[in-house]
Design a protein around this motif. Structure first.
Motif, PDB file in Angstrom:
ATOM      1  N   ALA A  22       0.928  -1.174   0.086  1.00 49.55           N
ATOM      2  CA  ALA A  22      -0.007  -0.178   0.028  1.00 49.55           C
ATOM      3  C   ALA A  22       0.754   1.244   0.176  1.00 49.55           C
ATOM      4  O   ALA A  22       0.397   2.212  -0.834  1.00 49.55           O
ATOM      5  N   LEU A  23       2.112   1.355   0.604  1.00 48.28           N
ATOM      6  CA  LEU A  23       2.762   2.424   1.007  1.00 48.28           C
ATOM      7  C   LEU A  23       3.725   2.704  -0.314  1.00 48.28           C
ATOM      8  O   LEU A  23       3.829   3.851  -0.830  1.00 48.28           O
ATOM      9  N   THR A  26       1.376   4.527  -2.697  1.00 51.69           N
ATOM     10  CA  THR A  26       1.043   5.702  -2.356  1.00 51.69           C
ATOM     11  C   THR A  26       2.572   6.544  -2.850  1.00 51.69           C
ATOM     12  O   THR A  26       2.270   7.669  -3.286  1.00 51.69           O
ATOM     13  N   ARG A  82      -3.350   7.074   8.885  1.00 51.57           N
ATOM     14  CA  ARG A  82      -4.027   6.636   7.633  1.00 51.57           C
ATOM     15  C   ARG A  82      -5.317   7.459   7.358  1.00 51.57           C
ATOM     16  O   ARG A  82      -5.402   7.748   5.849  1.00 51.57           O
ATOM     17  N   CYS A  86      -5.552   8.841   3.456  1.00 55.96           N
ATOM     18  CA  CYS A  86      -6.727   9.000   2.458  1.00 55.96           C
ATOM     19  C   CYS A  86      -7.015  10.146   1.827  1.00 55.96           C
ATOM     20  O   CYS A  86      -7.557  10.556   0.811  1.00 55.96           O
ATOM     21  N   VAL A 187      -4.679   1.431   0.331  1.00 53.33           N
ATOM     22  CA  VAL A 187      -4.579   2.140   1.759  1.00 53.33           C
ATOM     23  C   VAL A 187      -5.626   1.764   2.719  1.00 53.33           C
ATOM     24  O   VAL A 187      -5.503   1.204   3.792  1.00 53.33           O
ATOM     25  N   ILE A 191      -4.028  -1.262   4.989  1.00 54.52           N
ATOM     26  CA  ILE A 191      -3.452  -0.625   6.275  1.00 54.52           C
ATOM     27  C   ILE A 191      -4.346  -0.480   7.583  1.00 54.52           C
ATOM     28  O   ILE A 191      -5.645  -0.094   7.205  1.00 54.52           O
TER      29      ILE A 191
END
Length: 420
Positions: A22-23, A26, A82, A86, A187, A191
């Motif tokens: 997920a990171l 991003t 988190r 978003c 995310v 997460i």
């Protein structure tokens, strides 16, 4: 037990796989931030001919990004990283849509300003790693994220260029929207929920006074080539920015609950790391600009290799792959020997490679090898310095400290680019 007490490493490695994925997604959004804008500039110059204000799509991005990194990092520490991540991804997508559908130059610039919140992604990601990973895994995770950002920038540069060339400049911005949407889903899905810090009475309005102060100073730096050193407007901006920054710093140091805790940032280790970041961006980070000039400068000048823009871009993508090895290795080095030693190794590589270009007159193959080593040195150094900041900062203020470092990164990057 406090939400900010770091856990013992009892989970298997696969338990953290979703967090990494997920990171890293991003980070692709963060890398696309200015990369797509730079790629679209030549086309936009034809769409908006003779419009000097077009330069503001880059200027406004850098100005707002410096502020967004610090502000969003601080809010992430306060309300939860988190949900803040978003919100940042939603704003990135919204800014991309505004620019893609812009019917005027003013609207295009406004969309780029909104997209600049992508600068907050890295500070928030560092905070999420520290929040959800045991201490022993954080340095390596920072290295992985650093490598992912560098490689993603190269891939996105090529991909967005192809979209712009074969479709339209709007396609580049829609590409950013798609990246942000995919990252947002990741995310939300992968997460765990963040826990916010205990609420404190912070003077949020007074705390962001640094924003107009920083904007004035950055505009002054960028206007030096156009205005010159004796222009009264230049020194007016510098005087205004300095006075407002001084007022803000005095307030933050005196406040019981400051917006940005300058007392923490004055810790000797953090000061050392931030000084290292300043020196790195004044020199080593300018590798992209310098080697682009060297690769594309006509060979008859005796100072270049006469490569096309496409071949030069391919060279840069090849060089970016060095970070896949260098940055995670720096994380391992920081875990075993400490972040300071890791940063010293990186600075030594940079000094040796740039020094060799001063002494020798290499051909293209050796220049590429030197550039690869220099970029590897940058990745090792950046990873080591960020790890030094993270290990010296309270867990509850990790994203804030990393965001402030990005402010320094942006400000002195502009200075370094002007000097070069």
């Amino acid at each position: 037990m406090s939400a900010y007490i770091e856990a013992v490493d009892v989970k298997p490695r696969r338990a953290y796989f979703g967090l990494y994925i997920a990171l890293m997604l991003t980070t692709c959004v963060a890398s696309a931030g200015i990369t797509v804008i730079y790629n679209a500039l030549p086309t936009l110059q034809r769409v908006f001919p003779g419009r000097p204000a077009l330069a503001w799509i880059v200027t406004v991005y850098w100005l707002f990004s410096a502020v967004a990194a610090a502000v969003c990092g601080r809010y992430g520490d306060a309300i939860g990283r988190r949900p803040m991540m978003c919100l940042v991804l939603v704003l990135c997508a919204a800014g991309g849509l505004i620019s893609a559908n812009a019917t005027s130059l003013a609207l295009l610039i406004a969309g780029c300003a909104v997209q600049s919140v992508a600068s907050a992604i890295t500070p928030l990601a560092f905070g999420l790693f520290r929040e959800h990973l045991p201490p022993g895994r954080v340095p390596f995770a920072v290295g992985v994220l650093t490598a992912a950002g560098t490689v993603a920038a190269g891939i996105i540069y090529v991909a967005s260029g192809a979209l712009i060339d074969h479709y339209s400049w709007q396609a580049g911005f829609y590409f950013k929207v798609a990246l942000a949407a995919v990252a947002l889903v990741a995310v939300l899905s992968l997460i765990p929920a963040s826990m916010a810090a205990p609420r404190a009475k912070v003077n949020w309005l007074y705390g962001i006074l640094f924003a107009p102060a920083l904007a004035a100073l950055l505009i002054a730096v960028q206007k030096i080539p156009e205005w010159g050193w004796v222009d009264v407007r230049l020194w007016g901006l510098i005087a205004f920015g300095t006075a407002l920054m001084t007022l803000w710093a005095r307030h933050e140091l005196a406040a019981t609950h400051p917006f940005l805790d300058l007392r923490t940032l004055l810790d000797p280790q953090i000061r050392l790391a931030n000084l290292g970041i300043i020196l790195l961006v004044l020199g080593g980070v300018q590798i992209g600009q310098l080697f682009t000039l060297m690769f594309q400068q006509p060979s008859w000048t005796g100072a270049g290799f006469g490569l096309s823009a496409t071949r030069s871009g391919s060279m840069h993508l090849l060089l970016d792959l060095v970070s896949v090895v260098a940055a995670p290795w720096s994380g391992k080095l920081a875990s075993r020997y400490g972040a300071r030693r890791s940063a010293l190794v990186g600075f030594s590589l940079i000094a040796a490679t740039w020094g060799s270009l001063v002494i020798f007159d290499p051909g293209l193959p050796l220049t590429v090898a030197i550039a690869a080593t220099a970029l590897g040195g940058y990745s090792v150094t950046a990873c080591g310095l960020y790890n030094l900041i993270i290990e010296s900062t309270p867990v509850a203020r990790t994203s804030e400290a990393a965001g402030f470092t990005y402010v320094l990164f942006t400000a002195f990057f502009a200075v370094g680019a002007q000097v070069l």
